[in-house]
Design a protein around this motif. Structure first.
Motif, short mmCIF file in Angstrom:
data_model
loop_
_atom_site.label_atom_id
_atom_site.label_comp_id
_atom_site.label_asym_id
_atom_site.label_seq_id
_atom_site.Cartn_x
_atom_site.Cartn_y
_atom_site.Cartn_z
N ALA A 191 0.83 -1.21 0.00
CA ALA A 191 0.00 0.00 0.00
C ALA A 191 0.86 1.25 0.00
O ALA A 191 0.54 2.25 -0.65
N GLY A 192 1.99 1.20 0.74
CA GLY A 192 2.89 2.35 0.75
C GLY A 192 3.50 2.61 -0.61
O GLY A 192 3.59 3.76 -1.06
N ALA B 125 -6.47 6.32 3.27
CA ALA B 125 -7.46 5.36 2.76
C ALA B 125 -6.80 4.03 2.45
O ALA B 125 -7.36 2.96 2.72
N ALA B 126 -5.58 4.08 1.89
CA ALA B 126 -4.87 2.84 1.57
C ALA B 126 -4.55 2.06 2.84
O ALA B 126 -4.73 0.84 2.90
N ALA B 127 -4.07 2.74 3.88
CA ALA B 127 -3.73 2.07 5.14
C ALA B 127 -4.97 1.46 5.79
O ALA B 127 -4.94 0.33 6.28
N ALA B 128 -6.08 2.22 5.79
CA ALA B 128 -7.30 1.72 6.42
C ALA B 128 -7.83 0.49 5.71
O ALA B 128 -8.25 -0.49 6.35
N GLY C 88 -6.80 5.09 -3.27
CA GLY C 88 -6.16 4.59 -2.07
C GLY C 88 -6.84 3.34 -1.54
O GLY C 88 -6.18 2.38 -1.13
N MET C 89 -8.18 3.33 -1.54
CA MET C 89 -8.92 2.15 -1.11
C MET C 89 -8.54 0.93 -1.95
O MET C 89 -8.30 -0.16 -1.42
N LEU C 90 -8.47 1.12 -3.25
CA LEU C 90 -8.16 0.02 -4.16
C LEU C 90 -6.76 -0.52 -3.88
O LEU C 90 -6.55 -1.74 -3.81
N GLY C 91 -5.80 0.37 -3.70
CA GLY C 91 -4.43 -0.06 -3.43
C GLY C 91 -4.30 -0.79 -2.11
O GLY C 91 -3.57 -1.79 -2.01
#
Length: 263
Positions: A82-83, A124-127, A173-176
């Protein structure tokens, strides 16, 4: 056929991303959500957005080190993926933040006054990386799955409500994050790493340092959430340290130390 819990969240995020992009409604949706979301008040969104911070997300992984090694390792892999997903995209696509497009009085904005490198949302990616690990791994507990998806979605929405990201940023971000979670679980399924060995303890020690850092760090730049940040850091530090001590028992270390202390 794969469970809808696996493919539906990223599918919906991708579909919405394409829809917003095709209709050119990124800015109008941002303003609509940003204005409407203020009915809950800023405190709610400020605390939700804290849960998507990278340091907080890593600390929340720590208590799983003994009880759920699958979730522990998969979450760490997901965090790396994600990062990379967010940072590589940010280097390629430098879009202005809402504060770099609209006048400050035109919408609600809180926290650091970022103006550049908007796409995508790392929070969003982390969550969704953390939520995805559990949603795809908790079996039949549909209520827990739904609750985790709801919280992750609210964390993503908080970036819009606080005026620091566009809808497209959040959706990408959600997708990643979800892709990172899926790959993390897949890699653990092949490797089956243990947390009770030297590698697990080394990573655990690093996460203990992250949890301790949350007790003093002001990196988020939002004074109002500092009490909750410190509370999360304290709980994860104490819980993670206890779980790591309990992992030492099967290795004989704990019993040897106890005999030494007892004389």
């Amino acid at each position: 056929m794969p469970s809808p819990w696996i493919w539906a969240p990223p599918g919906v995020a991708a579909l919405l991303f394409l829809l917003v992009l095709a209709t050119g409604s990124n800015r109008s949706i941002f303003l609509w959500l940003n204005h409407g979301g203020q009915v809950l008040g800023p405190a709610v969104w400020l605390h939700l957005t804290m849960l998507g911070d990278g340091g907080v997300a890593l600390a929340l992984v720590l208590p799983t080190i003994r009880r759920a090694p699958r979730a522990f390792w998969a979450a760490l892999v997901a965090a790396v993926i994600a990062g990379l997903w967010t940072q590589v995209t940010k280097q390629v696509i430098d879009l202005p933040r809402p504060l770099g497009v609209f006048a400050p009085e035109f919408f609600y904005q809180a926290g650091p006054a970022y103006r550049h490198v908007s796409f995508p949302s790392g929070h969003a990616a982390a969550a969704f990386a953390l939520a995805g690990i559990w949603v795809m791994g908790v079996g039949r507990h549909w209520l827990l799955r739904a609750a985790l998806l709801l919280v992750a979605t609210l964390v993503g929405l908080s970036r819009i409500m606080l005026g620091v990201h566009w809808p497209l940023d959040v959706l990408w971000g959600m997708l990643g994050g979800w892709i990172g979670a899926w790959l993390g679980l897949a890699m653990y399924g092949r490797r089956g790493w243990r947390t009770s060995g030297p590698g697990g303890f080394l990573v655990g020690a690093l996460l203990l340092a992250v949890a301790a850092w949350l007790l003093v760090s002001r990196h988020i730049g939002i004074p109002a959430i500092m009490p909750m940040q410190r509370a999360i850091g304290s709980v994860c530090l104490a819980w993670g340290a206890w779980e790591m001590l309990r992992m030492l028992a099967p290795m004989g270390w704990w019993r040897a130390q106890k005999r030494r202390w007892d004389g």
